[in-house]
Design an enzyme around this catalytic site. Structure first.
Site, mmCIF file in Angstrom:
data_model
loop_
_atom_site.group_PDB
_atom_site.id
_atom_site.type_symbol
_atom_site.label_atom_id
_atom_site.label_comp_id
_atom_site.label_asym_id
_atom_site.label_seq_id
_atom_site.Cartn_x
_atom_site.Cartn_y
_atom_site.Cartn_z
ATOM 1 N N ILE A 159 -27.128 -57.356 -78.506
ATOM 2 C CA ILE A 159 -26.608 -58.700 -78.288
ATOM 3 C C ILE A 159 -26.136 -58.776 -76.845
ATOM 4 O O ILE A 159 -25.410 -57.890 -76.385
ATOM 5 C CB ILE A 159 -25.451 -59.017 -79.258
ATOM 6 C CG1 ILE A 159 -25.924 -58.889 -80.713
ATOM 7 C CG2 ILE A 159 -24.883 -60.406 -79.003
ATOM 8 C CD1 ILE A 159 -24.808 -58.811 -81.726
ATOM 9 N N CYS A 160 -26.577 -59.800 -76.140
ATOM 10 C CA CYS A 160 -26.106 -60.032 -74.775
ATOM 11 C C CYS A 160 -26.408 -58.816 -73.895
ATOM 12 O O CYS A 160 -27.526 -58.306 -73.883
ATOM 13 C CB CYS A 160 -24.615 -60.370 -74.812
ATOM 14 S SG CYS A 160 -23.940 -61.092 -73.314
ATOM 15 N N ALA A 161 -25.411 -58.318 -73.168
ATOM 16 C CA ALA A 161 -25.617 -57.198 -72.241
ATOM 17 C C ALA A 161 -25.951 -55.897 -72.943
ATOM 18 O O ALA A 161 -26.345 -54.932 -72.288
ATOM 19 C CB ALA A 161 -24.381 -57.008 -71.367
#
Length: 302
Positions: free
Chosen positions: A105-107
């Site tokens: 998720i995300c970074a």
């Protein structure tokens, strides 16, 4: 029973973790066998929001039915700042090699990149670090401006709340769309409507494409859906002609920009009406000058 193992990194975003965890926890409450675990390289992890979390340094035994998820963390512009040690990355890689699914998720996509799992695969991440991810992992095919990407047993999502979309997708893949819809209803992650309307919001229904210009226009419409948005202004946002925008928008979404704006207004109005607003007040709240257009839109098949 399937385990969902979240790998926690210092500075992680709470919603990156909590949104996905809530999906699997809710699914477990409906009888789907999930057990959640939280591992880290330190027993206490402080989130970017300042909330300390307790985790275990001991990884559970994993099977191919289990899922490993790396939530994202706060990054500075132009960086990814993943701090996982090689031993942790090796565990993630080993799970995938053994037939398991890994997600970010995300970074958190940076961790999968460091683990070598993005090479030759389509993936995505938060829009602020898409270019950085592409530079760091040139063998990865970074797809911009989409909610999530599935490439085999590697699933990556964009920023923050898109972890919910990713987790719902995984629930739907394993247990069917009805199970995911039930979890979504319980979590109230969209503007609910009455009758036989779709259980997905218009924003999600019309985002399953890869056209960057159209995504930019959708962003503009979603931000200012209550306002008058001339096609000339939207074309300027996209950096293309009005005719090209209309053609590309319809090809990508199946709708015109005006119809898309009307759908967003209609969904918001239905939400307000379901919470006690009159048709007249709901119409004014979403940008209509009077209730006639809202009544007309509500009467159309959708």
């Amino acid at each position: 029973m399937s385990q969902v193992v979240f790998v926690l990194v210092p500075g992680l975003h709470l919603l990156d973790l909590a949104g996905a965890a809530q999906v699997f926890s809710t699914a477990a409450g409906y009888g789907h066998d999930y057990r959640l675990a939280y591992v880290a390289e330190h027993e206490q992890i402080v989130t970017h929001q300042g909330v300390p979390l307790l985790a275990t340094k001991q990884w559970p035994d994993l099977t191919p039915d289990d899922l490993v998820v790396v939530p994202g963390w706060s990054v500075r512009p132009g960086t990814t700042n993943g701090h996982l040690q090689q031993q942790t990355l090796d565990r993630i890689t080993a799970h995938h090699t053994a037939g398991g699914t890994v997600a970010s998720i995300c970074a958190g996509a940076d961790a999968l990149g460091r683990a070598g799992l993005l090479d030759g695969r389509r993936c995505t991440t938060h829009h602020d670090i898409q270019h950085t991810l592409a530079r760091r992992y040139p063998l990865a095919d970074v797809v911009p401006d989409v909610l999530y990407v599935t490439d085999g047993r590697v699933v990556t999502s964009a920023g923050i709340a898109s972890g919910i979309d990713l987790a719902l997708h995984l629930v739907a893949t394993r247990h069917g769309p009805a199970a995911a819809a039930r979890v979504a209803r319980q979590m109230v992650v969209y503007a609910r409507r009455n009758g036989n309307d779709s259980q997905q919001s218009a924003m999600l229904r019309h985002r399953a494409h890869l056209n960057d210009a159209v995504h930019r226009v959708q962003d503009r419409i979603e931000t200012d859906f209550k306002e008058q948005l001339p096609l000339t202004d939207l074309a300027r946002t996209a950096g293309i002609s009005e005719r090209t925008l209309t053609r590309r928008f319809e090809s990508a979404t199946g709708s015109t920009p005006l119809r898309y704006q009307q759908l967003l207004r209609l969904e918001r109005a239905e939400h307000l009406i379901s919470h006690g607003a009159t048709i007249e007040s709901a119409a004014h709240s979403v940008g209509f000058t009077d209730a006639r257009m809202l009544r007309r839109l509500r009467s159309r098949p959708r």
